[in-house]
Scaffold this motif. Structure first.
Motif, PDB file in Angstrom:
ATOM      1  N   PHE A  70       0.823  -1.206   0.000  1.00 29.79           N
ATOM      2  CA  PHE A  70       0.000   0.000   0.000  1.00 29.79           C
ATOM      3  C   PHE A  70       0.862   1.264   0.000  1.00 29.79           C
ATOM      4  N   ASN A  71       1.976   1.229   0.740  1.00 32.99           N
ATOM      5  CA  ASN A  71       2.875   2.394   0.735  1.00 32.99           C
ATOM      6  C   ASN A  71       3.457   2.629  -0.654  1.00 32.99           C
ATOM      7  N   MET A  72       3.818   1.563  -1.341  1.00 37.32           N
ATOM      8  CA  MET A  72       4.353   1.716  -2.691  1.00 37.32           C
ATOM      9  C   MET A  72       3.294   2.255  -3.642  1.00 37.32           C
ATOM     10  N   ILE A  73       2.059   1.772  -3.523  1.00 38.06           N
ATOM     11  CA  ILE A  73       0.976   2.242  -4.386  1.00 38.06           C
ATOM     12  C   ILE A  73       0.688   3.717  -4.118  1.00 38.06           C
ATOM     13  N   LYS A  74       0.673   4.126  -2.848  1.00 34.72           N
ATOM     14  CA  LYS A  74       0.417   5.522  -2.514  1.00 34.72           C
ATOM     15  C   LYS A  74       1.481   6.445  -3.101  1.00 34.72           C
ATOM     16  N   LYS A  75       2.728   5.997  -3.134  1.00 38.13           N
ATOM     17  CA  LYS A  75       3.827   6.846  -3.588  1.00 38.13           C
ATOM     18  C   LYS A  75       4.086   6.736  -5.087  1.00 38.13           C
ATOM     19  N   MET A  76       3.383   5.811  -5.737  1.00 41.86           N
ATOM     20  CA  MET A  76       3.562   5.607  -7.172  1.00 41.86           C
ATOM     21  C   MET A  76       3.027   6.816  -7.933  1.00 41.86           C
ATOM     22  N   LYS A  77       3.722   7.181  -8.998  1.00 44.44           N
ATOM     23  CA  LYS A  77       3.232   8.270  -9.844  1.00 44.44           C
ATOM     24  C   LYS A  77       1.923   7.814 -10.473  1.00 44.44           C
ATOM     25  N   LYS A  78       0.902   8.636 -10.348  1.00 41.65           N
ATOM     26  CA  LYS A  78      -0.446   8.253 -10.770  1.00 41.65           C
ATOM     27  C   LYS A  78      -0.645   8.465 -12.268  1.00 41.65           C
ATOM     28  N   LYS A  79       0.005   7.632 -13.054  1.00 40.41           N
ATOM     29  CA  LYS A  79      -0.180   7.647 -14.501  1.00 40.41           C
ATOM     30  C   LYS A  79      -1.093   6.484 -14.856  1.00 40.41           C
ATOM     31  N   PRO A  80      -1.840   6.594 -15.948  1.00 41.74           N
ATOM     32  CA  PRO A  80      -2.825   5.552 -16.277  1.00 41.74           C
ATOM     33  C   PRO A  80      -2.240   4.146 -16.437  1.00 41.74           C
ATOM     34  N   LEU A  81      -1.131   4.008 -17.165  1.00 41.37           N
ATOM     35  CA  LEU A  81      -0.591   2.668 -17.416  1.00 41.37           C
ATOM     36  C   LEU A  81      -0.123   1.974 -16.136  1.00 41.37           C
ATOM     37  N   PRO A  82       0.704   2.627 -15.290  1.00 44.56           N
ATOM     38  CA  PRO A  82       1.098   1.940 -14.053  1.00 44.56           C
ATOM     39  C   PRO A  82      -0.090   1.588 -13.167  1.00 44.56           C
ATOM     40  N   CYS A  83      -1.066   2.490 -13.081  1.00 49.88           N
ATOM     41  CA  CYS A  83      -2.263   2.207 -12.268  1.00 49.88           C
ATOM     42  C   CYS A  83      -3.023   1.004 -12.833  1.00 49.88           C
ATOM     43  N   ALA A  84      -3.154   0.952 -14.153  1.00 53.45           N
ATOM     44  CA  ALA A  84      -3.848  -0.175 -14.787  1.00 53.45           C
ATOM     45  C   ALA A  84      -3.098  -1.480 -14.546  1.00 53.45           C
ATOM     46  N   ILE A  85      -1.765  -1.443 -14.641  1.00 50.15           N
ATOM     47  CA  ILE A  85      -0.963  -2.654 -14.409  1.00 50.15           C
ATOM     48  C   ILE A  85      -1.133  -3.136 -12.974  1.00 50.15           C
ATOM     49  N   VAL A  86      -1.118  -2.212 -12.014  1.00 55.07           N
ATOM     50  CA  VAL A  86      -1.288  -2.590 -10.604  1.00 55.07           C
ATOM     51  C   VAL A  86      -2.656  -3.227 -10.391  1.00 55.07           C
ATOM     52  N   ILE A  87      -3.699  -2.591 -10.899  1.00 56.20           N
ATOM     53  CA  ILE A  87      -5.061  -3.095 -10.695  1.00 56.20           C
ATOM     54  C   ILE A  87      -5.247  -4.455 -11.369  1.00 56.20           C
ATOM     55  N   VAL A  88      -4.838  -4.570 -12.621  1.00 54.65           N
ATOM     56  CA  VAL A  88      -4.989  -5.835 -13.344  1.00 54.65           C
ATOM     57  C   VAL A  88      -4.172  -6.937 -12.661  1.00 54.65           C
ATOM     58  N   SER A  89      -2.957  -6.622 -12.232  1.00 60.91           N
ATOM     59  CA  SER A  89      -2.117  -7.623 -11.559  1.00 60.91           C
ATOM     60  C   SER A  89      -2.744  -8.092 -10.256  1.00 60.91           C
ATOM     61  N   MET A  90      -3.285  -7.133  -9.482  1.00 60.64           N
ATOM     62  CA  MET A  90      -3.917  -7.511  -8.217  1.00 60.64           C
ATOM     63  C   MET A  90      -5.134  -8.394  -8.450  1.00 60.64           C
ATOM     64  N   VAL A  91      -5.958  -8.021  -9.423  1.00 61.49           N
ATOM     65  CA  VAL A  91      -7.156  -8.819  -9.729  1.00 61.49           C
ATOM     66  C   VAL A  91      -6.754 -10.211 -10.216  1.00 61.49           C
ATOM     67  N   LEU A  92      -5.765 -10.267 -11.118  1.00 61.15           N
ATOM     68  CA  LEU A  92      -5.317 -11.573 -11.624  1.00 61.15           C
ATOM     69  C   LEU A  92      -4.758 -12.450 -10.497  1.00 61.15           C
ATOM     70  N   MET A  93      -3.932 -11.865  -9.622  1.00 56.39           N
ATOM     71  CA  MET A  93      -3.369 -12.663  -8.522  1.00 56.39           C
ATOM     72  C   MET A  93      -4.479 -13.144  -7.581  1.00 56.39           C
ATOM     73  N   PHE A  94      -5.478 -12.295  -7.341  1.00 58.22           N
ATOM     74  CA  PHE A  94      -6.600 -12.701  -6.505  1.00 58.22           C
ATOM     75  C   PHE A  94      -7.355 -13.866  -7.144  1.00 58.22           C
ATOM     76  N   LEU A  95      -7.641 -13.745  -8.443  1.00 58.17           N
ATOM     77  CA  LEU A  95      -8.374 -14.805  -9.142  1.00 58.17           C
ATOM     78  C   LEU A  95      -7.552 -16.088  -9.232  1.00 58.17           C
ATOM     79  N   ILE A  96      -6.268 -15.945  -9.479  1.00 60.41           N
ATOM     80  CA  ILE A  96      -5.382 -17.118  -9.537  1.00 60.41           C
ATOM     81  C   ILE A  96      -5.384 -17.846  -8.203  1.00 60.41           C
ATOM     82  N   SER A  97      -5.308 -17.073  -7.106  1.00 64.01           N
ATOM     83  CA  SER A  97      -5.333 -17.687  -5.773  1.00 64.01           C
ATOM     84  C   SER A  97      -6.699 -18.280  -5.463  1.00 64.01           C
ATOM     85  N   LEU A  98      -7.753 -17.539  -5.786  1.00 61.16           N
ATOM     86  CA  LEU A  98      -9.112 -17.972  -5.479  1.00 61.16           C
ATOM     87  C   LEU A  98      -9.458 -19.284  -6.163  1.00 61.16           C
ATOM     88  N   PHE A  99      -9.079 -19.422  -7.433  1.00 60.35           N
ATOM     89  CA  PHE A  99      -9.413 -20.621  -8.185  1.00 60.35           C
ATOM     90  C   PHE A  99      -8.280 -21.641  -8.230  1.00 60.35           C
TER      91      PHE A  99
END
Length: 189
Positions: free
Chosen positions: A129-158
């Motif tokens: 969370f600290n890294m996300i808060k300090k990350m430069k808020k550009k669309p591509l990095p934000c999209a990569i973080v969100i997609v990666s988190m969702v994918l890791m959640f789904l990978i773990s869930l299933f």
């Protein structure tokens, strides 16, 4: 020079002694010590160091300590910081390996390890969370973080067998492609 070497060793030895749960759990403690209190590196450097330490072979906390030590005092600083972070864990594991079976019979020790198991994911989430808060808020990095988190959640869930390393490589490839496309568009203009 001697003072900074001792400071590097003692700082990372303290991190090594008081942080349980491996390198990811140490990230927020390293950030607190090296960025916030000691001002050895900046927040941006901390994010870069974390990415580099994760991407290179070896334990992440040791790679981070080595980088910070090198930045502060060259090769000797890297050695001092690395020994500082490794030595406590080595000594603790060496001691515990000889008495662990006997210690695990005590309810107090069992409860201590249960508490540590609960605290480790919290430390890892705090670092993320600290890294996300300090990350430069550009669309591509934000999209990569969100997609990666969702994918890791789904990978773990299933319970899908998919390496987090492959996910990091895909994210890196997407970022590299976006950079090259942006650079090419800038050259064409």
């Amino acid at each position: 020079m001697k003072t900074i070497l001792i400071d590097l060793f003692l700082t990372f030895a303290k991190i090594g002694v008081f942080t349980f749960g491996g390198g990811y759990a140490m990230i927020s403690v390293i950030e607190n010590s090296c960025v916030d209190r000691k001002k050895w590196i900046t927040h941006d450097e901390m994010m870069d160091v974390t990415v580099m330490a994760e991407s290179t072979p070896g334990p992440i906390a040791i790679n981070m300590a080595t980088f910070v030590g090198y930045k502060q005092a060259g090769l000797l600083g890297a050695v001092a910081a690395t020994i500082g972070i490794v030595l406590p864990s080595f000594l603790i594991i060496f001691f515990l390996s000889s008495v662990l079976d006997a210690l695990l019979e005590y309810p107090l020790v069992q409860n201590l390890f249960r508490g540590i198991r609960v605290a480790v994911p919290i430390l890892i989430l705090d670092a993320g969370f600290n890294m996300i808060k300090k990350m430069k808020k550009k669309p591509l990095p934000c999209a990569i973080v969100i997609v990666s988190m969702v994918l890791m959640f789904l990978i773990s869930l299933f319970s899908i067998r998919f390496s987090s390393i492959a996910l990091m490589l895909i994210a890196g490839a997407v970022s590299l492609c976006a950079f090259l496309i942006g650079r090419r568009k800038g050259a064409d203009a």
